[in-house]
Design an enzyme around this catalytic site. Structure first.
Site, PDB file in Angstrom:
ATOM      1  N   GLN A 193      -1.136  -7.272  14.798  1.00 28.04           N
ATOM      2  CA  GLN A 193      -0.244  -8.100  13.979  1.00 28.04           C
ATOM      3  C   GLN A 193      -0.113  -9.429  14.720  1.00 28.04           C
ATOM      4  O   GLN A 193       0.612  -9.522  15.696  1.00 28.04           O
ATOM      5  CB  GLN A 193       1.114  -7.403  13.809  1.00 28.04           C
TER       6      GLN A 193
ATOM      7  N   GLU B 174      -0.483 -10.778   5.121  1.00 24.07           N
ATOM      8  CA  GLU B 174      -1.487 -11.387   4.260  1.00 24.07           C
ATOM      9  C   GLU B 174      -2.800 -11.718   4.958  1.00 24.07           C
ATOM     10  O   GLU B 174      -3.355 -12.795   4.753  1.00 24.07           O
ATOM     11  CB  GLU B 174      -0.892 -12.652   3.631  1.00 24.07           C
TER      12      GLU B 174
ATOM     13  N   TYR C 231      12.297 -17.455   2.826  1.00 24.54           N
ATOM     14  CA  TYR C 231      11.823 -16.691   1.673  1.00 24.54           C
ATOM     15  C   TYR C 231      12.595 -17.056   0.400  1.00 24.54           C
ATOM     16  O   TYR C 231      12.011 -17.507  -0.588  1.00 24.54           O
ATOM     17  CB  TYR C 231      12.008 -15.186   1.920  1.00 24.54           C
TER      18      TYR C 231
ATOM     19  N   ARG D  77       9.135   0.385   9.872  1.00 30.48           N
ATOM     20  CA  ARG D  77       9.228  -0.909   9.188  1.00 30.48           C
ATOM     21  C   ARG D  77      10.567  -1.574   9.549  1.00 30.48           C
ATOM     22  O   ARG D  77      11.627  -1.024   9.271  1.00 30.48           O
ATOM     23  CB  ARG D  77       9.131  -0.655   7.684  1.00 30.48           C
TER      24      ARG D  77
ATOM     25  N   LYS E 137      12.298  -3.983   8.466  1.00 32.79           N
ATOM     26  CA  LYS E 137      13.250  -4.258   7.392  1.00 32.79           C
ATOM     27  C   LYS E 137      14.160  -3.055   7.119  1.00 32.79           C
ATOM     28  O   LYS E 137      15.301  -3.218   6.704  1.00 32.79           O
ATOM     29  CB  LYS E 137      12.463  -4.624   6.130  1.00 32.79           C
TER      30      LYS E 137
HETATM   31  N1  BES Z   1       3.724 -13.028   6.428  1.00 34.60           N
HETATM   32  C1  BES Z   1       4.767 -12.107   6.206  1.00 34.60           C
HETATM   33  C2  BES Z   1       5.048 -11.227   7.380  1.00 34.60           C
HETATM   34  C3  BES Z   1       5.419 -11.966   8.654  1.00 34.60           C
HETATM   35  C4  BES Z   1       6.176 -13.121   8.655  1.00 34.60           C
HETATM   36  C5  BES Z   1       4.994 -11.467   9.866  1.00 34.60           C
HETATM   37  C6  BES Z   1       6.490 -13.765   9.849  1.00 34.60           C
HETATM   38  C7  BES Z   1       5.314 -12.098  11.050  1.00 34.60           C
HETATM   39  C8  BES Z   1       6.053 -13.260  11.049  1.00 34.60           C
HETATM   40  C9  BES Z   1       4.489 -11.235   4.958  1.00 34.60           C
HETATM   41  O1  BES Z   1       3.841 -11.906   3.942  1.00 34.60           O
HETATM   42  C10 BES Z   1       5.827 -10.838   4.393  1.00 34.60           C
HETATM   43  O2  BES Z   1       6.562 -11.715   4.011  1.00 34.60           O
HETATM   44  N2  BES Z   1       6.106  -9.543   4.322  1.00 34.60           N
HETATM   45  C11 BES Z   1       7.335  -9.020   3.775  1.00 34.60           C
HETATM   46  C12 BES Z   1       7.119  -8.491   2.384  1.00 34.60           C
HETATM   47  C13 BES Z   1       7.487  -9.377   1.258  1.00 34.60           C
HETATM   48  C14 BES Z   1       7.375  -8.645  -0.054  1.00 34.60           C
HETATM   49  C15 BES Z   1       8.773 -10.115   1.373  1.00 34.60           C
HETATM   50  C16 BES Z   1       7.753  -7.835   4.608  1.00 34.60           C
HETATM   51  O3  BES Z   1       6.966  -7.372   5.418  1.00 34.60           O
HETATM   52  O4  BES Z   1       8.873  -7.370   4.438  1.00 34.60           O
HETATM   53 ZN    ZN Z   2       5.112 -13.365   3.022  1.00 33.20          ZN
END
Ligand code: BES
Ligand code: ZN
Length: 610
Positions: free
Chosen positions: A148, A280, A390, A562, A564
């Protein structure tokens, strides 16, 4: 006379300062104005026993100024030597080690040197890389590895100019153990081979944070002419079913904002310790298996990662201070894909949940961190991964759409992607583009959104009848209504995951044990296999001190990583002494299975000392 001399001095000092500043990137030591990397060739061996990637990175240089060195970012890499094309060793120096940033590596370049090869090994502790034992995978047969790199972790496995402002093409040769397959953010194999050697090519120039590698017992299945899924064997069938709509999403996205520029679009489902929902990586989105709900209700995540193929991968934020250019645009684009596949009623429901979440998070953030244009100098860019980039980003763009009218706005956005394809852009670059190309831009309160806190008054509202009905159900249930009467009165059998999320969140942080028991008996939340619903239910269970869900809590916190989901649950646990004790006990068992991105966050929440 005297004063003009003084002025001269000031002016020349200012110049010197500016010249130095121009090179001074927020999170990288690279000096791309002098020498930049235009191509990378990786030749790496993947060794699961020593947990090391060993081999070389050969970089092709674009030398813009003679006599200048090449500056690369590295973190925790053991550098064996640096050679030129003929194999001659080149002198290099390593800077002081800095938290988060790692070290600067300066390589001296004699005249005529256009490629440099760095021979190195990564550290077993490289933050980008998670090495999983067979037991930590879904099928439990073979080890697994994934990287990552975003935001500044690429430097822990590849020496590179680790800033989103530099783009390079890349190729790679990766040697893996027998029975395993390697895939990257590049052209990919669809079958295993006997040699264990896999070769890759990425012909479009990308920033370093999109470098990615996964190695494991992988199988591939096609979804359509230019997309497919990789997963461990036992996950593949479910994954293919869940991602059924992917080809339609690609078509919808292209119709909105122009052709897909990356050839194939595939998705790999990683083991459940993957710290994000999705990443992505170009040509190959990395995804969490926690979106495999069995009802296709969580596929907005695929729309999101696919959308990054335009916003982020094609037009990239110049620095992490401009992160909203990646994520705000992507949430906007994701919403448009969802609307086009599933209709406005459905996508508005998602938008409303987004707005609620944003308002909630705004209460917790420092004022300065609520501007769209961030100031992350001297901080970890991870701090910028909040609802601001976001969701405030999304509502800013939605406001622009509503003021401009969809037709003009879509043409504008399409031209933004076309004109800046394969470039990195700043927030200011976007605002200039708005002033020059968006009709009526003068009357739009752009500055308040970008250089000001909170949610400006011009923020669009989202009204959805669907969720109003859910709120009514929640409030009646908190009153006299029995859980067993909810189904008949509010047709809960037609509710989607999002209705349930909204219902559970509308109950607040705490309800009585009686009510919890009623809900659980009626809707079997403790047994739910849907990660989003489980998360919201467990949040409520912690707040309500609902003991029957605590085994499930432990299971959920140990079986997936995860961030989140983890961060809010551990945070809520840490609110009481009893909860904190439970949280720490669970974390002791779960921590070895988490990726560094997640442990970095949870260590802070629990005040964990290693
Ligand atoms: N690019 C991000 C993940 C990220 C951001 C990794 C900053 C490291 C640093 C990815 O596109 C993302 O936004 N993932 C979200 C899901 C989305 C549906 C909001 C996630 O992983 O929760
Ligand atoms: Zn994203």
């Amino acid at each position: 006379m005297k004063s003009s001399l003084f002025l001269c001095l000031v002016v020349s000092l200012l110049f010197a300062f500016n010249a130095a500043q121009a090179q001074n990137l927020p999170h990288s030591c690279a000096k791309p104005d002098e020498v930049s990397v235009s191509h990378l060739h990786l030749d790496l061996n993947v060794d699961f026993d020593s947990k090391k990637l060993t081999g070389s990175a050969k970089v092709t240089l674009d030398r813009k100024a003679a006599d200048k060195s090449l500056w690369l970012d590295i973190k925790g890499l053991a550098i064996e030597k640096v050679t030129d094309e003929s194999g001659k060793e080149l002198a290099f120096t390593l800077g002081r080690e800095q938290a988060d940033l790692g070290q600067a590596m300066e390589i001296e370049l004699a005249a005529g040197i256009d490629t440099v090869t760095i021979h190195y090994a990564s550290s077993p502790k490289a933050e980008a890389v998670q090495w999983l034992s067979p037991e930590q995978t879904t099928d439990k047969q073979h080890p697994f590895l994934f990287t990552q790199s975003q935001a500044i972790l690429a430097r822990t496995w590849v020496p590179c100019q680790d800033t989103p402002g530099v783009r390079m093409t890349y190729s790679a040769k990766i040697q893996v153990p027998p029975h395993l397959m390697a895939v990257m953010s590049a052209s990919n194999p669809q079958e295993k081979n006997d040699t264990g050697v896999y070769e890759f090519e990425m012909k479009q120039p990308i920033p370093s944070y999109l470098l990615a590698l996964a190695v494991g017992d992988l199988k591939f299945k096609s979804l359509g002419p230019r997309s497919g899924v990789y997963a461990e064997p036992s996950v593949l069938k479910k994954a293919v079913w869940e991602l059924y709509d992917t080809p339609r999403m690609i078509t919808a996205a292209e119709k909105l904002y122009g052709p897909y520029r990356w050839d194939r679009y595939d998705v790999i489902f990683l083991p459940s310790s993957f710290p994000f929902g999705g990443m992505e990586n170009p040509r190959l989105t990395f995804a969490t298996p926690t979106i495999l709900a069995g009802d296709r209700s969580l596929v907005a995540l695929i729309a999101h990662e696919l959308a990054h193929s335009w916003s982020g991968n094609l037009v990239t934020n110049s620095t992490w201070n401009d992160f909203w250019l990646n994520e705000g645009f992507t949430v906007y684009f994701e919403q448009r894909i969802m609307e086009s596949l599933y209709g406005r009623k459905y996508s508005e429901m998602l938008a409303r949940l987004t707005l609620d979440g944003l308002k909630e998070e705004l209460n917790e953030l420092e004022q300065r961190d609520t501007w769209l244009k961030l100031d992350l100098v001297g901080r970890n860019p991870d701090d910028g991964m909040t609802a601001i980039a976001y969701d405030k980003g999304y509502f800013f763009l939605r406001m622009l759409e509503e003021r401009t009218g969809r037709e003009k706005w879509d043409a504008f956005l399409k031209s933004w992607f076309e004109k800046h394809a394969f470039q990195s852009m700043t927030t200011e670059g976007f605002l200039d583009y708005v002033s020059a190309n968006l009709e009526g831009a003068d009357s739009i309160p752009v500055k308040a959104w970008v250089y000001g806190p909170g949610l400006p008054e011009s923020c669009p509202d989202v009204v959805t009848e669907e969720l109003a009905n859910v709120e009514k159900a929640a409030s009646e249930f908190l009153g006299e209504l029995k859980a067993s009467d909810l189904a008949a009165k509010f047709a809960t059998k037609d509710w989607t995951t999002h209705h349930w999320n909204h219902f559970l969140r509308s109950l607040g942080e705490k309800v009585s044990t009686n009510k919890m028991q009623e809900l659980d008996a009626e809707f079997k939340f403790t047994q739910s296999g849907n990660s989003e619903i489980t998360h919201d239910w467990l949040m409520l269970a912690i707040g309500s001190d609902y003991e029957p869900a605590m085994d499930r809590l432990e299971e959920f916190l140990t079986q997936q990583g995860r961030r989140k989901f983890l961060a809010p649950l551990y945070t809520r646990l840490s609110k009481t002494a009893k909860g904190l004790r439970r949280g720490k006990a669970i974390y002791t068992k779960a921590r070895p299975g988490y990726h560094s991105v997640s442990t970095g966050t949870i260590d802070k929440i629990l005040g964990w000392k290693q």
